[in-house]
Design an enzyme around this catalytic site. Structure first.
Site, PDB file in Angstrom:
ATOM      1  N   ASP A 207      36.694  56.443  78.197  1.00  0.00           N
ATOM      2  CA  ASP A 207      37.462  57.056  79.302  1.00  0.00           C
ATOM      3  C   ASP A 207      36.362  58.013  79.860  1.00  0.00           C
ATOM      4  OD1 ASP A 207      38.714  54.810  79.429  1.00  0.00           O
ATOM      5  OD2 ASP A 207      39.846  55.766  77.801  1.00  0.00           O
TER       6      ASP A 207
ATOM      7  N   ASN B 127      49.499  44.962  85.315  1.00  0.00           N
ATOM      8  CA  ASN B 127      49.990  46.125  84.584  1.00  0.00           C
ATOM      9  C   ASN B 127      49.899  47.299  85.127  1.00  0.00           C
ATOM     10  OD1 ASN B 127      49.058  43.574  82.911  1.00  0.00           O
ATOM     11  ND2 ASN B 127      50.034  44.515  81.043  1.00  0.00           N
TER      12      ASN B 127
ATOM     13  N   GLU C 190      42.984  50.406  87.037  1.00  0.00           N
ATOM     14  CA  GLU C 190      42.913  52.053  86.933  1.00  0.00           C
ATOM     15  C   GLU C 190      41.736  51.977  86.364  1.00  0.00           C
ATOM     16  OE1 GLU C 190      43.965  50.708  82.461  1.00  0.00           O
ATOM     17  OE2 GLU C 190      41.618  49.842  81.840  1.00  0.00           O
TER      18      GLU C 190
ATOM     19  N   HIS D 216      36.120  52.874  83.212  1.00  0.00           N
ATOM     20  CA  HIS D 216      36.337  53.103  83.393  1.00  0.00           C
ATOM     21  C   HIS D 216      35.693  54.207  83.244  1.00  0.00           C
ATOM     22  CE1 HIS D 216      40.561  56.163  82.418  1.00  0.00           C
ATOM     23  NE2 HIS D 216      39.454  56.545  82.895  1.00  0.00           N
TER      24      HIS D 216
ATOM     25  N   ARG E   2      34.008  52.071  71.641  1.00  0.00           N
ATOM     26  CA  ARG E   2      32.995  51.986  73.402  1.00  0.00           C
ATOM     27  C   ARG E   2      32.926  53.434  73.333  1.00  0.00           C
ATOM     28  NH1 ARG E   2      39.437  51.288  76.262  1.00  0.00           N
ATOM     29  NH2 ARG E   2      40.012  52.218  74.021  1.00  0.00           N
TER      30      ARG E   2
END
Length: 318
Positions: free
Chosen positions: A18, A161, A198, A262, A295
């Protein structure tokens, strides 16, 4: 044609999901991201993007041991709004409160010092959207003098979600209007593993407002989509927004860069737009992908087509 051998990308910063990079007026790049332990907000800064990799890491806020924001600190973003620094982040309550994880709400902290790695950070509380459900991944942007809040949140009446919402802000830590839904998971590539929209990020260029976002589970299915509106449109009107029916960035199996998403946008020399995102380098994940630390943060140039639309390319190639 891309030189697919010479331009294969390597991560800029390993084990940081992120990622968010802001180039500030002081000439520094500032970086924050989710840390693998999900227990703190960490900042670093450098005069160059490359220098962020080895820059000192400063923990500016740590979660309490118990309480409504004491677990799973996710996706911090650093913004300079109305003369002060803010970090927007999501956190979950401790299990003795909710008896289960993933009940995130969004929060803000503030620092009035010119250098956000120094000075005191003040906890500003929950950024309340008026909807008491799972929410996360807040970002902010200013357009025509109005500060906007953009985030992901669950609607119990809609399958999935999380959806994407926008609202005007009254202050940099308070919503000033009713949330408006801009996008929900609907295409096949948005509902693989989980039904998710998201991680929104905003870019203004070529007379348009672009919102990139991420969809599906956080494994190799994770991919990025795109919304856009005319810069003079009413941004609070869902009809102002267009949505790409296909992903704009997705796994590159050929070169082994999986689940890109993200993202954030920052700027290089001569106002060049740079795409910042995380991705994995393998798919053999043991257990829930959420707990896997690998990540990594990548940075690459964003390209443009003749119509002024962004071209994201492949996550493995600069």
């Amino acid at each position: 044609m891309e030189n697919l051998v010479a331009e294969i990308l390597k991560p800029l910063i390993e084990q940081r999901a992120d990622p968010y990079i802001i180039k500030h007026a002081d000439g520094y790049y500032y970086f924050t991201a989710s840390v693998p332990q999900y227990d703190r907000i960490e900042l670093r800064r450098s005069k160059t993007i490359a220098g962020l990799a080895g820059a000192d890491k400063v923990s500016v806020w740590r979660k309490p041991d118990v309480g409504p924001y004491s677990e799973l600190v996710w996706a911090p973003e650093l913004h300079y709004n109305q003369g002060a620094w803010y970090v927007y982040f999501a956190a979950a309550p401790s299990r003795e409160i909710k008896h289960k994880l993933f009940q995130h709400r969004m929060y803000a902290i503030r620092n009035v010092h010119p250098n956000p790695l120094e000075g005191e950070w003040e906890f500003m509380g929950q950024v309340d959207t008026g909807i008491d459900t799972f929410c996360l991944d807040a970002t902010t942007f200013t357009h025509h003098g109005q500060l906007y809040y953009l985030w992901a949140q669950k609607d119990v009446a809609i399958e999935g979600n999380s959806n994407l919402y926008i609202a005007p802000m009254k202050t940099p830590w308070e919503i000033g209007g009713k949330p408006v839904m801009l996008s929900k998971p609907e295409f096949d590539w948005e509902i693989r593993g989980f039904w998710v929209n998201e991680g929104p990020s905003v870019l203004k260029r070529n007379g348009k407002i672009f919102i990139s976002y991420s969809a599906s589970a956080t494994d190799e299915n994770y991919a990025m989509g795109l919304l856009w509106a005319d810069e003079n449109a009413d941004l609070l009107d869902p009809a102002s927004w267009n949505k790409s029916a296909t992903p704009v960035l997705q796994t590159c199996f050929e070169h082994g860069v999986y689940g890109p998403g993200h993202n954030s946008f920052t700027y290089g020399d001569d106002d060049e737009v740079l795409l910042v995102y995380h991705a994995r380098t393998y798919t053999e994940i043991i257990g829930d992908p959420l707990w896997n630390p690998d990540r990594h943060t990548y940075v690459k140039p964003l390209r443009w087509d003749a119509q002024g639309m962004p071209v994201f390319g492949r996550p493995s190639v600069a």
